[in-house]
Design an enzyme around this catalytic site. Structure first.
Site, PDB file in Angstrom:
ATOM      1  N   ARG A  78      -3.356   2.837  -6.175  1.00 41.37           N
ATOM      2  CA  ARG A  78      -4.133   3.519  -5.145  1.00 41.37           C
ATOM      3  C   ARG A  78      -5.107   2.512  -4.534  1.00 41.37           C
ATOM      4  O   ARG A  78      -6.125   2.170  -5.111  1.00 41.37           O
ATOM      5  CB  ARG A  78      -4.899   4.697  -5.740  1.00 41.37           C
ATOM      6  CG  ARG A  78      -5.862   5.401  -4.790  1.00 41.37           C
ATOM      7  CD  ARG A  78      -5.140   6.194  -3.726  1.00 41.37           C
ATOM      8  NE  ARG A  78      -4.350   7.275  -4.313  1.00 41.37           N
ATOM      9  CZ  ARG A  78      -3.550   8.070  -3.591  1.00 41.37           C
ATOM     10  NH1 ARG A  78      -3.437   7.880  -2.278  1.00 41.37           N
ATOM     11  NH2 ARG A  78      -2.839   9.022  -4.186  1.00 41.37           N
ATOM     12  N   GLN A 102       8.151   9.913  -3.659  1.00 36.91           N
ATOM     13  CA  GLN A 102       7.365   9.737  -2.434  1.00 36.91           C
ATOM     14  C   GLN A 102       7.098   8.251  -2.192  1.00 36.91           C
ATOM     15  O   GLN A 102       6.716   7.517  -3.082  1.00 36.91           O
ATOM     16  CB  GLN A 102       6.038  10.489  -2.544  1.00 36.91           C
ATOM     17  CG  GLN A 102       5.125  10.292  -1.348  1.00 36.91           C
ATOM     18  CD  GLN A 102       3.936  11.218  -1.365  1.00 36.91           C
ATOM     19  OE1 GLN A 102       4.079  12.430  -1.246  1.00 36.91           O
ATOM     20  NE2 GLN A 102       2.746  10.651  -1.511  1.00 36.91           N
ATOM     21  N   ARG A 107       6.984   0.107  -4.197  1.00 33.17           N
ATOM     22  CA  ARG A 107       5.588  -0.043  -4.636  1.00 33.17           C
ATOM     23  C   ARG A 107       5.415   0.093  -6.144  1.00 33.17           C
ATOM     24  O   ARG A 107       4.331  -0.205  -6.672  1.00 33.17           O
ATOM     25  CB  ARG A 107       4.708   0.971  -3.914  1.00 33.17           C
ATOM     26  CG  ARG A 107       5.050   2.430  -4.214  1.00 33.17           C
ATOM     27  CD  ARG A 107       4.140   3.379  -3.456  1.00 33.17           C
ATOM     28  NE  ARG A 107       4.398   4.775  -3.824  1.00 33.17           N
ATOM     29  CZ  ARG A 107       3.536   5.754  -3.626  1.00 33.17           C
ATOM     30  NH1 ARG A 107       2.353   5.496  -3.082  1.00 33.17           N
ATOM     31  NH2 ARG A 107       3.832   6.998  -3.966  1.00 33.17           N
ATOM     32  N   HIS A 189       0.974  -0.132   3.563  1.00 31.69           N
ATOM     33  CA  HIS A 189      -0.023   0.949   3.419  1.00 31.69           C
ATOM     34  C   HIS A 189      -1.412   0.350   3.186  1.00 31.69           C
ATOM     35  O   HIS A 189      -1.981   0.473   2.096  1.00 31.69           O
ATOM     36  CB  HIS A 189       0.404   1.831   2.248  1.00 31.69           C
ATOM     37  CG  HIS A 189      -0.215   3.192   2.222  1.00 31.69           C
ATOM     38  ND1 HIS A 189      -1.558   3.409   2.388  1.00 31.69           N
ATOM     39  CD2 HIS A 189       0.343   4.421   2.033  1.00 31.69           C
ATOM     40  CE1 HIS A 189      -1.804   4.697   2.281  1.00 31.69           C
ATOM     41  NE2 HIS A 189      -0.656   5.338   2.075  1.00 31.69           N
ATOM     42  N   ASP A 233      -4.502  12.179   9.169  1.00 31.97           N
ATOM     43  CA  ASP A 233      -3.197  11.673   8.747  1.00 31.97           C
ATOM     44  C   ASP A 233      -2.281  11.719   9.968  1.00 31.97           C
ATOM     45  O   ASP A 233      -1.688  12.751  10.274  1.00 31.97           O
ATOM     46  CB  ASP A 233      -2.639  12.516   7.605  1.00 31.97           C
ATOM     47  CG  ASP A 233      -1.433  11.872   6.938  1.00 31.97           C
ATOM     48  OD1 ASP A 233      -0.979  10.814   7.432  1.00 31.97           O
ATOM     49  OD2 ASP A 233      -0.943  12.428   5.932  1.00 31.97           O
ATOM     50  N   GLU A 295      -1.928   1.469   8.809  1.00 28.54           N
ATOM     51  CA  GLU A 295      -0.676   1.149   8.128  1.00 28.54           C
ATOM     52  C   GLU A 295       0.416   0.818   9.143  1.00 28.54           C
ATOM     53  O   GLU A 295       0.872   1.684   9.886  1.00 28.54           O
ATOM     54  CB  GLU A 295      -0.247   2.336   7.265  1.00 28.54           C
ATOM     55  CG  GLU A 295      -1.379   2.894   6.395  1.00 28.54           C
ATOM     56  CD  GLU A 295      -1.050   4.242   5.780  1.00 28.54           C
ATOM     57  OE1 GLU A 295       0.147   4.521   5.585  1.00 28.54           O
ATOM     58  OE2 GLU A 295      -1.982   5.023   5.518  1.00 28.54           O
TER      59      GLU A 295
END
Length: 319
Positions: A78, A102, A107, A189, A233, A295
């Site tokens: 995170r 997701q 990652r 991201h 978002d 991003e």
């Protein structure tokens, strides 16, 4: 052999050359760090090839990283710059990636450090022209066995992190190593660190179409600069294309400039109060005040790579 009592000691550096970029690998081989003689530094986890730190010459951190980020375990990190591939979010309507976690598997996969390349200072020029590039690799054969069967395509990826005095660059090359075409999405991201999100404006997205994921993914058009006043978002496709800078200002002063290459979309994200409170690894809970995600990626629709075809994309962040 005769031992000379006054033999010279080993030289630490080559005479006449200024200090050069330094690259170090942690003792447990979990991360790679690099620094320039002028003081700038970057640190990358091999888990996800995730950039977890980027500092300027004064030691000021430019990325936001959660205090509860899982740096060593199975969860994605995170904060920093996680790499999204081959799917963005969850994709229940896309059969080829519908069973993947997701944001895909890049990652959380273990990447291989492929090595460094440097642009070293020349005698008489000082350290200002030094730069260092770190390369990381991932292939379908090295992805966790439990995920290989969920996306059965042969691919290879090289991810490069380039540090220089002016900023940080991240770029990726993805190759379809198989005979059959596949579709994928990719995104960097990036969590940028700011002092006060209420004073932040994002320019370069004016007149751009975007999907508002906080408002049922409705299609909208941006008017003026983007400000953050609640959960945000949005997936933008900037009207002027990837080469148009996206500029993050704080209190009227530019603090970051993002230029993209081959990445047509920009996601702007901030969880705000309630969303941050519900994210287990988002700490401190008021950390949303000090970050904004800008991003760069290709996530509205799908990249299609034919057998043997390659995709290249990247971003450069300056301050």
């Amino acid at each position: 052999m005769v031992d000379r009592p006054n033999k010279p000691t080993a030289l630490a550096t080559t005479p006449g050359l200024p200090p050069q970029p330094q690259v170090d690998i942690s003792e447990d081989n979990s991360r790679v760090s690099a620094s320039l003689p002028t003081g700038e530094s970057v640190e990358v986890l091999l888990k996800g090839a995730t950039v977890i730190s980027w500092k300027d010459r004064a030691g000021n951190e430019k990325l936001w990283l959660s205090d509860a980020a899982d740096l060593d375990g199975p969860k994605p990190v995170r904060g920093g710059i996680p790499l999204v591939f081959p799917n963005f979010g969850t994709t229940p309507d896309h059969p080829a990636t519908s069973k993947l976690p997701q944001h895909g598997f890049a990652r959380t996969s273990q990447w291989e450090f492929l090595g460094k390349s440097t642009s070293e200072s020349s005698p008489g020029k000082g350290p200002s022209d030094a730069a260092v590039k770190l390369d990381f690799g991932l292939a379908s054969s090295t992805v966790d066995k439990s995920l290989q069967g969920l996306w059965a395509h042969s691919f290879s990826a090289i991810y490069s992190v380039t540090l220089n005095q002016e900023g940080l660059g991240t770029s990726i090359v993805i190759t379809n190593d198989g005979n059959e075409p596949f579709e994928a999405q990719v995104l960097m991201h990036t969590y940028l660190r700011v002092k006060d999100i209420t004073k932040v404006e994002v320019a370069g997205l004016d007149n751009s179409e975007y999907l508002d994921k906080v408002d049922a993914a409705k299609a909208k058009t941006q008017s003026g600069a983007v400000t953050i006043t609640g959960e945000t978002d949005r997936v933008y496709t900037p009207a002027k294309g990837p080469s148009e800078p996206v500029v993050v200002s704080e209190g009227g002063e530019p603090v970051f400039t993002v230029v993209r290459d081959g990445l047509k979309d920009v996601v702007v994200w901030n969880p705000w109060v309630e969303k941050a409170g519900g994210i287990g690894d988002f700490e401190p809970k008021d950390g949303y005040k000090h970050m904004i995600c800008i991003e760069a990626g290709c996530v509205r629709g799908w990249l299609k790579l034919e057998g043997g075809e390659t995709f290249e994309g990247g971003q450069t962040i300056s301050y």
